[in-house]
Write a protein that holds these residues in place. Structure first.
Motif, PDB file in Angstrom:
ATOM      1  N   GLY A 191      72.358  46.998  18.619  1.00 36.13           N
ATOM      2  CA  GLY A 191      71.290  46.483  19.464  1.00 36.13           C
ATOM      3  C   GLY A 191      71.670  46.483  20.922  1.00 36.13           C
ATOM      4  N   ALA A 192      70.721  46.102  21.746  1.00 33.65           N
ATOM      5  CA  ALA A 192      70.929  46.065  23.194  1.00 33.65           C
ATOM      6  C   ALA A 192      71.661  44.799  23.601  1.00 33.65           C
ATOM      7  CB  ALA A 192      69.586  46.144  23.912  1.00 33.65           C
ATOM      8  N   LYS A 193      72.444  44.907  24.656  1.00 34.78           N
ATOM      9  CA  LYS A 193      73.097  43.738  25.223  1.00 34.78           C
ATOM     10  C   LYS A 193      72.093  42.948  26.072  1.00 34.78           C
ATOM     11  CE  LYS A 193      77.605  45.953  25.210  1.00 34.78           C
ATOM     12  NZ  LYS A 193      78.603  46.673  25.992  1.00 34.78           N
ATOM     13  N   PRO A 194      72.361  41.671  26.293  1.00 33.69           N
ATOM     14  CA  PRO A 194      71.428  40.861  27.077  1.00 33.69           C
ATOM     15  C   PRO A 194      71.303  41.379  28.506  1.00 33.69           C
ATOM     16  CG  PRO A 194      73.456  39.653  26.629  1.00 33.69           C
ATOM     17  CD  PRO A 194      73.505  40.884  25.792  1.00 33.69           C
ATOM     18  N   GLU A 195      70.103  41.305  29.044  1.00 32.22           N
ATOM     19  CA  GLU A 195      69.864  41.768  30.414  1.00 32.22           C
ATOM     20  C   GLU A 195      70.582  40.867  31.408  1.00 32.22           C
ATOM     21  OE1 GLU A 195      66.011  43.329  31.793  1.00 32.22           O
ATOM     22  OE2 GLU A 195      65.247  42.641  29.848  1.00 32.22           O
ATOM     23  N   HIS A 196      71.029  41.483  32.499  1.00 36.32           N
ATOM     24  CA  HIS A 196      71.632  40.764  33.624  1.00 36.32           C
ATOM     25  C   HIS A 196      72.870  39.974  33.211  1.00 36.32           C
ATOM     26  CE1 HIS A 196      67.905  41.932  35.445  1.00 36.32           C
ATOM     27  NE2 HIS A 196      67.201  41.109  34.690  1.00 36.32           N
ATOM     28  N   SER A 197      73.530  40.390  32.138  1.00 33.86           N
ATOM     29  CA  SER A 197      74.707  39.675  31.666  1.00 33.86           C
ATOM     30  C   SER A 197      75.749  40.655  31.147  1.00 33.86           C
ATOM     31  CB  SER A 197      74.350  38.708  30.522  1.00 33.86           C
ATOM     32  OG  SER A 197      73.452  37.720  30.932  1.00 33.86           O
ATOM     33  N   TYR A 198      77.002  40.209  31.185  1.00 35.42           N
ATOM     34  CA  TYR A 198      78.066  40.847  30.424  1.00 35.42           C
ATOM     35  C   TYR A 198      78.213  40.080  29.116  1.00 35.42           C
ATOM     36  CZ  TYR A 198      79.694  43.580  34.434  1.00 35.42           C
ATOM     37  OH  TYR A 198      79.794  44.476  35.460  1.00 35.42           O
ATOM     38  N   ALA A 199      78.592  40.783  28.058  1.00 34.31           N
ATOM     39  CA  ALA A 199      78.865  40.142  26.775  1.00 34.31           C
ATOM     40  C   ALA A 199      80.157  40.734  26.227  1.00 34.31           C
ATOM     41  CB  ALA A 199      77.714  40.339  25.801  1.00 34.31           C
ATOM     42  N   PHE A 200      81.282  40.112  26.586  1.00 30.23           N
ATOM     43  CA  PHE A 200      82.592  40.569  26.137  1.00 30.23           C
ATOM     44  C   PHE A 200      82.919  39.938  24.788  1.00 30.23           C
ATOM     45  CE2 PHE A 200      83.658  40.029  30.878  1.00 30.23           C
ATOM     46  CZ  PHE A 200      83.078  41.254  31.198  1.00 30.23           C
ATOM     47  N   SER A 201      83.737  40.627  24.012  1.00 29.19           N
ATOM     48  CA  SER A 201      84.220  40.066  22.752  1.00 29.19           C
ATOM     49  C   SER A 201      85.705  40.344  22.608  1.00 29.19           C
ATOM     50  CB  SER A 201      83.473  40.663  21.555  1.00 29.19           C
ATOM     51  OG  SER A 201      82.089  40.388  21.634  1.00 29.19           O
TER      52      SER A 201
END
Length: 294
Positions: A126-136
């Motif tokens: 899926g797509a990552k959240p807009e206007h954000s980084y999502a690191f794991s």
């Protein structure tokens, strides 16, 4: 009036109640929106998502900052819960049998941290959240098994921090018994913090690489901080929800993340230099916290 099953927020965690219309996503991330509940099957699954919660109630606006623990035995419920916190992913269980996921959601100032423990391998897309980084990153060593940690078909080492390209969709395979942390950071905050700390061109190499191998000592420091944060959030959720604590925890975590990213880029030949002012800024912030009346 037509009532449907919905997921409520309560001081103890996620629970089930009745409300007209639709599920309301967590207000801590963006303007509230609505989406319909699937059917009675999903409605029944809500019941299994959380045990021992108090009676449903509409929680005042300040309680949106309380850390939330969750336990899910249905993959559809877990998918809906991720949607609630802004991660609109599609999940597929890769091994037949019971599903179980548990963890914690900790909202900080312009920063959200999730702890997730999965018992079975999953495919997340899926797509990552807009206007954000999502690191794991992995919170513990990965046990050997038939399925490894993979992103876009490439196997990742357990020392990886991944999902660095904010524009690339998620395509992640998780191994058996996988424990992970997901850090969702507002893009503007991360880039402004990086520039303030001497890394004005951080985004280009992150987009180029998407994942980095962390130095073991930096990974251990980051894991230690995150595990300490999760322990504190479970033990003292009201304390973590206070504005001063949210800001302090976010201001402590963000430099650790930036240090790790910059060091990882240097090791990979990304051309970003260690932020020259980072240690000085951290010392000044620590002194200011220790001397609030000066």
């Amino acid at each position: 009036l037509e009532f449907r099953r919905v997921l409520f927020r309560s001081a103890a965690g996620w629970t089930v109640g009745a409300e007209r219309g639709a599920v309301r996503p967590w207000a801590a991330w963006g303007r509230p929106t609505e989406f319909p509940i699937l059917a009675s099957r999903l409605g029944r699954a809500w019941q299994a998502c959380r045990e021992g919660t108090p009676s449903p109630s509409v929680v005042d606006v300040l309680s949106r900052w309380l850390p939330r623990q969750f336990t899910c035995s249905d993959i559809e419920v877990f998918t809906a819960l991720l949607h609630q916190v802004g991660l609109e992913l599609d999940l597929m269980q890769l091994r037949p049998g019971p599903f179980r996921a548990q963890g914690l959601v900790v909202p900080l100032e312009h920063l959200q941290v999730l702890q997730v423990q999965l018992e079975t391998p999953l495919l997340a897309t899926g797509a990552k959240p807009e206007h954000s980084y999502a690191f794991s990153l992995s919170l513990a060593p990965i046990a050997a098994g038939p399925v490894g940690l993979q992103a876009h078909g490439q196997e990742l080492p357990e020392q990886a921090i991944y999902g660095l390209d904010p524009y690339r969709d998620v395509h992640l395979v998780t191994p058996d018994g996988y424990g992970m942390a997901i850090l969702r950071v507002e893009r503007s905050l991360l880039l402004e913090s990086a520039e303030r700390l001497g890394c004005p061109d951080l985004e280009c190499p992150l987009v180029q690489h998407n994942w980095l191998r962390l130095d073991p000592s930096r990974l251990e420091e980051l894991r230690r901080f995150l595990n300490g944060l999760f322990q504190l959030a479970r033990r003292s959720p009201q304390l973590v929800a206070q504005l001063e604590q949210r800001r302090r925890l976010a201001s402590d975590l963000l430099p650790l993340v930036l240090e790790s990213l910059v060091d990882g880029l240097e090791r990979r030949g990304g051309g970003v230099r260690e932020p020259a002012r980072l240690d000085l800024v951290k010392l000044v912030e620590e002194w200011a916290r220790a001397n609030p009346t000066t």
